[in-house]
Write a protein that holds these residues in place. Structure first.
Motif, PDB file in Angstrom:
ATOM      1  N   GLN A  65       0.815  -1.219   0.000  1.00 56.06           N
ATOM      2  CA  GLN A  65       0.000   0.000   0.000  1.00 56.06           C
ATOM      3  C   GLN A  65       0.852   1.274   0.000  1.00 56.06           C
ATOM      4  N   GLY A  66       2.156   1.126   0.137  1.00 52.17           N
ATOM      5  CA  GLY A  66       3.039   2.284   0.269  1.00 52.17           C
ATOM      6  C   GLY A  66       3.520   2.830  -1.059  1.00 52.17           C
ATOM      7  N   ASP A  67       4.480   3.741  -0.977  1.00 52.85           N
ATOM      8  CA  ASP A  67       5.010   4.424  -2.155  1.00 52.85           C
ATOM      9  C   ASP A  67       6.316   3.821  -2.665  1.00 52.85           C
ATOM     10  N   ASP A  68       6.757   2.708  -2.071  1.00 56.51           N
ATOM     11  CA  ASP A  68       8.064   2.139  -2.388  1.00 56.51           C
ATOM     12  C   ASP A  68       7.987   0.984  -3.398  1.00 56.51           C
ATOM     13  N   THR A  69       6.809   0.747  -3.961  1.00 56.55           N
ATOM     14  CA  THR A  69       6.643  -0.361  -4.904  1.00 56.55           C
ATOM     15  C   THR A  69       7.020   0.087  -6.313  1.00 56.55           C
ATOM     16  N   PRO A  70       7.409  -0.862  -7.167  1.00 57.01           N
ATOM     17  CA  PRO A  70       7.615  -0.497  -8.569  1.00 57.01           C
ATOM     18  C   PRO A  70       6.265  -0.221  -9.228  1.00 57.01           C
ATOM     19  N   GLY A  71       6.278   0.533 -10.300  1.00 57.74           N
ATOM     20  CA  GLY A  71       5.023   0.858 -10.979  1.00 57.74           C
ATOM     21  C   GLY A  71       4.221   1.871 -10.183  1.00 57.74           C
ATOM     22  N   ARG A  72       2.910   1.730 -10.231  1.00 58.15           N
ATOM     23  CA  ARG A  72       2.006   2.636  -9.518  1.00 58.15           C
ATOM     24  C   ARG A  72       0.844   1.842  -8.943  1.00 58.15           C
ATOM     25  N   VAL A  73       0.671   1.884  -7.647  1.00 59.86           N
ATOM     26  CA  VAL A  73      -0.434   1.198  -6.984  1.00 59.86           C
ATOM     27  C   VAL A  73      -1.569   2.190  -6.780  1.00 59.86           C
ATOM     28  N   ASP A  74      -2.732   1.872  -7.357  1.00 54.11           N
ATOM     29  CA  ASP A  74      -3.917   2.726  -7.192  1.00 54.11           C
ATOM     30  C   ASP A  74      -4.770   2.275  -6.014  1.00 54.11           C
ATOM     31  N   GLY A  75      -4.642   1.013  -5.627  1.00 53.86           N
ATOM     32  CA  GLY A  75      -5.420   0.522  -4.504  1.00 53.86           C
ATOM     33  C   GLY A  75      -5.134  -0.939  -4.241  1.00 53.86           C
ATOM     34  N   VAL A  76      -5.405  -1.360  -3.013  1.00 53.52           N
ATOM     35  CA  VAL A  76      -5.214  -2.755  -2.612  1.00 53.52           C
ATOM     36  C   VAL A  76      -6.462  -3.202  -1.863  1.00 53.52           C
ATOM     37  N   THR A  77      -7.016  -4.333  -2.283  1.00 53.78           N
ATOM     38  CA  THR A  77      -8.120  -4.964  -1.578  1.00 53.78           C
ATOM     39  C   THR A  77      -7.568  -6.210  -0.913  1.00 53.78           C
ATOM     40  N   GLU A  78      -7.853  -6.381   0.389  1.00 56.93           N
ATOM     41  CA  GLU A  78      -7.302  -7.555   1.060  1.00 56.93           C
ATOM     42  C   GLU A  78      -8.373  -8.340   1.799  1.00 56.93           C
ATOM     43  N   ILE A  79      -8.108  -9.623   1.951  1.00 59.21           N
ATOM     44  CA  ILE A  79      -8.937 -10.535   2.734  1.00 59.21           C
ATOM     45  C   ILE A  79      -8.003 -11.286   3.676  1.00 59.21           C
ATOM     46  N   TRP A  80      -8.420 -11.420   4.923  1.00 54.95           N
ATOM     47  CA  TRP A  80      -7.660 -12.179   5.919  1.00 54.95           C
ATOM     48  C   TRP A  80      -8.378 -13.492   6.179  1.00 54.95           C
ATOM     49  N   ASP A  81      -7.591 -14.562   6.333  1.00 55.36           N
ATOM     50  CA  ASP A  81      -8.167 -15.897   6.506  1.00 55.36           C
ATOM     51  C   ASP A  81      -7.208 -16.741   7.328  1.00 55.36           C
ATOM     52  N   THR A  82      -7.584 -17.985   7.535  1.00 53.08           N
ATOM     53  CA  THR A  82      -6.690 -18.924   8.215  1.00 53.08           C
ATOM     54  C   THR A  82      -5.787 -19.573   7.174  1.00 53.08           C
ATOM     55  N   PRO A  83      -4.533 -19.875   7.521  1.00 61.47           N
ATOM     56  CA  PRO A  83      -3.597 -20.471   6.560  1.00 61.47           C
ATOM     57  C   PRO A  83      -4.094 -21.820   6.043  1.00 61.47           C
ATOM     58  N   ARG A  84      -3.793 -22.089   4.795  1.00 58.20           N
ATOM     59  CA  ARG A  84      -4.134 -23.373   4.170  1.00 58.20           C
ATOM     60  C   ARG A  84      -2.904 -24.240   3.969  1.00 58.20           C
ATOM     61  N   GLY A  85      -1.728 -23.604   3.968  1.00 58.92           N
ATOM     62  CA  GLY A  85      -0.484 -24.356   3.805  1.00 58.92           C
ATOM     63  C   GLY A  85      -0.269 -24.824   2.379  1.00 58.92           C
ATOM     64  N   GLY A  86       0.780 -25.619   2.199  1.00 59.25           N
ATOM     65  CA  GLY A  86       1.060 -26.200   0.896  1.00 59.25           C
ATOM     66  C   GLY A  86       1.981 -25.390   0.008  1.00 59.25           C
ATOM     67  N   TYR A  87       2.543 -24.295   0.524  1.00 61.92           N
ATOM     68  CA  TYR A  87       3.454 -23.474  -0.277  1.00 61.92           C
ATOM     69  C   TYR A  87       4.889 -23.745   0.139  1.00 61.92           C
ATOM     70  N   GLU A  88       5.760 -23.845  -0.861  1.00 62.06           N
ATOM     71  CA  GLU A  88       7.195 -23.970  -0.617  1.00 62.06           C
ATOM     72  C   GLU A  88       7.822 -22.613  -0.921  1.00 62.06           C
ATOM     73  N   GLY A  89       8.158 -21.861   0.100  1.00 60.70           N
ATOM     74  CA  GLY A  89       8.749 -20.552  -0.120  1.00 60.70           C
ATOM     75  C   GLY A  89       7.742 -19.578  -0.692  1.00 60.70           C
ATOM     76  N   PHE A  90       8.238 -18.576  -1.392  1.00 63.69           N
ATOM     77  CA  PHE A  90       7.379 -17.551  -1.990  1.00 63.69           C
ATOM     78  C   PHE A  90       7.666 -17.527  -3.480  1.00 63.69           C
ATOM     79  N   ALA A  91       6.663 -17.835  -4.293  1.00 60.06           N
ATOM     80  CA  ALA A  91       6.856 -18.036  -5.726  1.00 60.06           C
ATOM     81  C   ALA A  91       6.318 -16.873  -6.553  1.00 60.06           C
ATOM     82  N   ILE A  92       6.859 -16.735  -7.759  1.00 57.24           N
ATOM     83  CA  ILE A  92       6.291 -15.858  -8.771  1.00 57.24           C
ATOM     84  C   ILE A  92       5.559 -16.761  -9.742  1.00 57.24           C
ATOM     85  N   ARG A  93       4.290 -16.486  -9.942  1.00 59.24           N
ATOM     86  CA  ARG A  93       3.488 -17.318 -10.859  1.00 59.24           C
ATOM     87  C   ARG A  93       3.027 -16.513 -12.040  1.00 59.24           C
TER      88      ARG A  93
END
Length: 93
Positions: A65-93
């Motif tokens: 949500q800040g000003d330090d991202t590449p490009g230009r962010v006009d807005g962020v919508t978020e949802i919070w939930d309980t973890p589901r697991g199953g991810y190995e590290g943090f991937a780019i898809r």
């Protein structure tokens, strides 16, 4: 209490073709304790899914949500939930 959570965020703006997913992955790894992915969507948004300690997910969301991202962010919508697991590290898809 810093329980594990799942953050799903949709980032709007000029966020494709500017290294946004790469920088999001770098920030997630730098923050520590996060797994998940960043994905370009057909409508021009980037979807970010992060699981880990609430404090780390909140730090990633603050960065999105800040000003330090590449490009230009006009807005962020978020949802919070309980973890589901199953991810190995943090991937780019």
């Amino acid at each position: 209490m810093n329980e594990d959570v799942r953050l799903v965020a949709w980032v709007r703006g000029h966020v494709q073709g500017v290294g946004f997913r790469w920088f999001t992955r770098a920030r997630a790894l730098e923050t520590g304790g996060l797994s998940g992915f960043a994905l370009n969507l057909a409508d021009g948004r980037v979807q970010v899914v992060a699981e880990g300690p609430r404090e780390s997910c909140e730090a990633l969301l603050d960065w999105l949500q800040g000003d330090d991202t590449p490009g230009r962010v006009d807005g962020v919508t978020e949802i919070w939930d309980t973890p589901r697991g199953g991810y190995e590290g943090f991937a780019i898809r």
